[in-house]
Design an enzyme around this catalytic site. Structure first.
Site, PDB file in Angstrom:
ATOM      1  N   LYS A  43       0.876  -1.186   0.000  1.00 17.67           N
ATOM      2  CA  LYS A  43       0.000   0.000   0.000  1.00 17.67           C
ATOM      3  C   LYS A  43       0.901   1.220   0.000  1.00 17.67           C
ATOM      4  CE  LYS A  43      -4.416   1.028   0.168  1.00 17.67           C
ATOM      5  NZ  LYS A  43      -5.564   0.244  -0.309  1.00 17.67           N
ATOM      6  N   ASP A  61      -6.942   4.186  -4.695  1.00 19.18           N
ATOM      7  CA  ASP A  61      -7.612   4.032  -3.394  1.00 19.18           C
ATOM      8  C   ASP A  61      -8.256   5.408  -3.149  1.00 19.18           C
ATOM      9  OD1 ASP A  61      -7.772   1.996  -0.991  1.00 19.18           O
ATOM     10  OD2 ASP A  61      -7.404   3.930  -0.057  1.00 19.18           O
TER      11      ASP A  61
HETATM   12  P1  NDP Z   1     -13.063   7.504  -2.930  1.00 19.83           P
HETATM   13  O1  NDP Z   1     -11.999   8.508  -2.844  1.00 19.83           O
HETATM   14  O2  NDP Z   1     -13.677   7.228  -4.256  1.00 19.83           O
HETATM   15  O3  NDP Z   1     -14.237   7.836  -1.883  1.00 19.83           O
HETATM   16  C1  NDP Z   1     -13.953   7.919  -0.510  1.00 19.83           C
HETATM   17  C2  NDP Z   1     -15.190   8.290   0.259  1.00 19.83           C
HETATM   18  O4  NDP Z   1     -14.924   8.133   1.650  1.00 19.83           O
HETATM   19  C3  NDP Z   1     -15.652   9.721   0.064  1.00 19.83           C
HETATM   20  O5  NDP Z   1     -17.059   9.722   0.103  1.00 19.83           O
HETATM   21  C4  NDP Z   1     -15.099  10.461   1.273  1.00 19.83           C
HETATM   22  O6  NDP Z   1     -15.954  11.522   1.693  1.00 19.83           O
HETATM   23  C5  NDP Z   1     -15.080   9.387   2.346  1.00 19.83           C
HETATM   24  N1  NDP Z   1     -13.934   9.567   3.268  1.00 19.83           N
HETATM   25  C6  NDP Z   1     -12.611   9.567   2.963  1.00 19.83           C
HETATM   26  N2  NDP Z   1     -11.843   9.768   4.050  1.00 19.83           N
HETATM   27  C7  NDP Z   1     -12.699   9.926   5.049  1.00 19.83           C
HETATM   28  C8  NDP Z   1     -12.532  10.182   6.434  1.00 19.83           C
HETATM   29  N3  NDP Z   1     -11.304  10.314   6.999  1.00 19.83           N
HETATM   30  N4  NDP Z   1     -13.672  10.248   7.195  1.00 19.83           N
HETATM   31  C9  NDP Z   1     -14.889  10.073   6.633  1.00 19.83           C
HETATM   32  N5  NDP Z   1     -15.112   9.847   5.336  1.00 19.83           N
HETATM   33  C10 NDP Z   1     -14.037   9.776   4.563  1.00 19.83           C
HETATM   34  O7  NDP Z   1     -12.437   6.156  -2.334  1.00 19.83           O
HETATM   35  P2  NDP Z   1     -12.837   4.644  -2.612  1.00 19.83           P
HETATM   36  O8  NDP Z   1     -14.298   4.508  -2.799  1.00 19.83           O
HETATM   37  O9  NDP Z   1     -11.916   4.116  -3.633  1.00 19.83           O
HETATM   38  O10 NDP Z   1     -12.403   3.964  -1.218  1.00 19.83           O
HETATM   39  C11 NDP Z   1     -13.298   3.854  -0.115  1.00 19.83           C
HETATM   40  C12 NDP Z   1     -12.824   2.742   0.806  1.00 19.83           C
HETATM   41  O11 NDP Z   1     -12.776   1.512   0.065  1.00 19.83           O
HETATM   42  C13 NDP Z   1     -11.427   2.928   1.394  1.00 19.83           C
HETATM   43  O12 NDP Z   1     -11.403   2.334   2.682  1.00 19.83           O
HETATM   44  C14 NDP Z   1     -10.541   2.091   0.462  1.00 19.83           C
HETATM   45  O13 NDP Z   1      -9.360   1.681   1.088  1.00 19.83           O
HETATM   46  C15 NDP Z   1     -11.477   0.926   0.200  1.00 19.83           C
HETATM   47  N6  NDP Z   1     -11.192   0.138  -0.999  1.00 19.83           N
HETATM   48  C16 NDP Z   1     -11.099   0.722  -2.237  1.00 19.83           C
HETATM   49  C17 NDP Z   1     -10.863  -0.049  -3.350  1.00 19.83           C
HETATM   50  C18 NDP Z   1     -10.841   0.520  -4.723  1.00 19.83           C
HETATM   51  O14 NDP Z   1     -10.700  -0.266  -5.680  1.00 19.83           O
HETATM   52  N7  NDP Z   1     -10.986   1.822  -4.902  1.00 19.83           N
HETATM   53  C19 NDP Z   1     -10.633  -1.503  -3.248  1.00 19.83           C
HETATM   54  C20 NDP Z   1     -10.843  -2.030  -1.919  1.00 19.83           C
HETATM   55  C21 NDP Z   1     -11.093  -1.216  -0.842  1.00 19.83           C
HETATM   56  P3  NDP Z   1     -15.599  13.047   1.271  1.00 19.83           P
HETATM   57  O15 NDP Z   1     -15.897  13.099  -0.201  1.00 19.83           O
HETATM   58  O16 NDP Z   1     -16.475  13.886   2.104  1.00 19.83           O
HETATM   59  O17 NDP Z   1     -14.123  13.200   1.580  1.00 19.83           O
HETATM   60  O1  2IT Z   2      -7.694  -1.776  -0.954  1.00 20.28           O
HETATM   61  C1  2IT Z   2      -7.615  -2.264  -2.102  1.00 20.28           C
HETATM   62  O2  2IT Z   2      -7.740  -3.474  -2.310  1.00 20.28           O
HETATM   63  C2  2IT Z   2      -7.408  -1.348  -3.232  1.00 20.28           C
HETATM   64  N1  2IT Z   2      -7.351  -0.135  -3.020  1.00 20.28           N
HETATM   65  C3  2IT Z   2      -7.225  -1.887  -4.604  1.00 20.28           C
HETATM   66  C4  2IT Z   2      -5.821  -2.396  -4.812  1.00 20.28           C
HETATM   67  C5  2IT Z   2      -5.460  -2.777  -6.236  1.00 20.28           C
HETATM   68  O3  2IT Z   2      -4.259  -3.039  -6.427  1.00 20.28           O
HETATM   69  O4  2IT Z   2      -6.316  -2.825  -7.116  1.00 20.28           O
END
Ligand code: NDP
Ligand code: 2IT
Length: 447
Positions: A129, A169
């Site tokens: 990460k 992420d």
């Molecule tokens: P995005 O940047 O697309 O969206 C993140 C969302 O979470 C936004 O709505 C944001 O709100 C909110 N957020 C971020 N930080 C905080 C915080 N400190 N407190 C409260 N709300 C927060 O991110 P993703 O959708 O890609 O990721 C969301 C989660 O999913 C994370 O935990 C990530 O690690 C996990 N994840 C993502 C993957 C991927 O492929 N993208 C894969 C697997 C897991 P605001 O807009 O108000 O900041």
């Molecule tokens: O938390 C996760 O699994 C991700 N942000 C995606 C990682 C990836 O390499 O696609």
């Protein structure tokens, strides 16, 4: 204190990092240690190899300064990191996060979790990460590009298609991946799949954008089927409004669910009748422009409640899809009192320890992120193989592959976690991921 507790206690008393300054890492390690230390103790090879002790210490942590020029010509300075957890079953693999809260503790916990998640996919993917404390809020397109280029100038020497393959992420989506990939290939002087989540016009995979959210719902379908039920007609509350949250919402709507809430850091968008596809697409468009979701068009019958969370909408199914430790013990109790039957984690470690304990004691189905959200990294793995083949699959083919990977993960987790007619998904996921890593680590000797 029972034997298992004593083992965990002893293990946690001898961690190779300062526990006070790494609360998230301690939380993630404790969750896994609780489930796997007995397995390790009962397998002479795993025990002799000290598998978990080695995994809590990443292979490398690369830390670097990122200096860049903002729109006013002023120099800005951020910190960047890449935590390379384990390469035992494949090249380092995991996302990059840009958020002011990013620090070494958060990236170490995420890299540690990623090793187990990636092992669960059955694909040849190690765990890593990275990211930066850079805050993209209010930054122009040109500033984002300059930051990505400055970040990659420092990261490029440590990544590559067979070495370490970052992806997106929080706050790192297709736009940032485009700038990061352009900067990487210019420095590397070769064209290869050193990042995933790329655009379709330059080596990306169909369905990578949708994969994490869709995968969360595919996995949850299996868990619901075990209880002889489905998404059809269920009230689903989702936190977040980003990539994972909105794609989980779209797939849940497709399966007949009523998505009653999405959210962001300022509050929750509530819709008792269930958000429509159009409403979710509006949320996506607002987020893409950096705009809020507090003024939904009247046609969507949705209300924005400042400061509210999605959890007091009495959902049948809760999908926390925002960030770590977003859901505490009180919120878990609200879900339990509201009749919630299942919680599946789209985010990584979104529950505090208290929240996880409350769900366990109330016997609520709890699907951990390393199983539920593994669809994103799994399609990243498919993007890597498409890049190696230099041949691409169509969207239906990738979606079918994603569905079958989520089915396989469910089978692996259920095998380890089944207890009568219930499945302990938390324990099952930890043990299934651990076993695959442990076999690979033992086979490759002492490193
Ligand atoms: P995005 O940047 O697309 O969206 C993140 C969302 O979470 C936004 O709505 C944001 O709100 C909110 N957020 C971020 N930080 C905080 C915080 N400190 N407190 C409260 N709300 C927060 O991110 P993703 O959708 O890609 O990721 C969301 C989660 O999913 C994370 O935990 C990530 O690690 C996990 N994840 C993502 C993957 C991927 O492929 N993208 C894969 C697997 C897991 P605001 O807009 O108000 O900041
Ligand atoms: O938390 C996760 O699994 C991700 N942000 C995606 C990682 C990836 O390499 O696609």
């Amino acid at each position: 204190m029972n034997r298992r507790d004593a083992l965990t206690h002893a293990f946690l008393s001898d961690l190779p990092f300062d526990t006070d300054s790494h609360p998230n890492l301690v939380q993630a390690v404790e969750d896994i240690a609780r489930a796997v230390l007995t397995v390790e103790k009962n397998n002479a090879d795993f025990a002799a190899a000290r598998v978990l002790r080695r995994l809590v210490d990443p292979d490398q942590i690369v830390s670097f300064r990122v200096a860049w020029e903002d729109a006013n010509g002023e120099v800005q300075v951020n910190r960047g990191w890449r935590v390379q957890g384990s390469q035992a079953i494949g090249p380092y693999k995991g996302g990059l996060r840009f958020h002011p809260s990013v620090n070494e503790d958060i990236l170490r916990f995420l890299a540690f979790e990623q090793c187990f998640k990636n092992a669960l996919t059955g694909l040849p993917l190690g765990g890593a990460k990275g990211g930066s404390d850079f805050d993209p809020t209010g930054r122009s397109e040109a500033e984002i590009m300059r930051f990505c280029q400055a970040f990659m100038r420092k990261l490029a020497p440590f990544i590559g298609p067979d070495r370490d393959v970052p992806a997106g992420d929080i706050n790192v989506g297709p736009r940032e991946i485009g700038y990061l990939f352009g900067a990487w290939r210019e420095q590397a002087g070769i064209y290869g799949g050193a990042l995933t989540g790329k655009g379709l016009s330059y080596g990306g995979s169909e369905m990578r954008v949708e994969a994490t959210g869709f995968g969360v719902v595919y996995f949850t379908q299996h868990a619901l089927a075990e209880q002889n039920t489905s998404f059809d007609g269920k009230r689903v509350a989702i936190s977040g409004k980003g990539n994972v949250a909105t794609h989980a919402a779209i797939k849940a709507i497709d399966l007949g669910a009523r998505v009653v809430a999405l959210s962001d850091t300022s509050g929750a968008l509530i819709c008792e009748d269930g958000l429509s596809h159009d409403a979710v697409q509006w949320v996506q468009a607002q987020k893409a422009q950096g705009a809020g979701i507090d003024t939904p068009p009247a046609a969507y019958c949705a209300t924005f409640k400042p400061g509210a969370t999605p959890w007091d909408t009495e959902p049948d199914i809760a999908l926390p899809c925002a960030t770590q430790n977003e859901l505490d013990g009180d919120m878990a109790q609200t879900l339990i009192d509201g009749g919630c039957l299942c919680l599946a984690e789209g985010a990584n470690m979104p529950l505090t320890d208290d929240a996880a304990t409350a769900l366990r004691e109330a016997d609520i189905l709890h699907i951990p992120g390393k199983a539920a959200n593994a669809g994103g990294v799994a399609v990243s793995g498919l993007e890597m193989s498409q890049n190696s083949h230099r041949r691409f699959m169509d969207a239906d083919t990738v979606d079918s592959a994603l569905q079958s990977i989520m089915t396989d993960i469910h089978t692996r987790v259920a095998e380890e976690g089944r207890n009568g007619d219930r499945i302990d998904y938390v324990t099952g996921a930890n043990i299934a991921g651990y076993r695959r890593l442990a076999k690979a680590i033992v086979a490759q000797g002492i490193l």
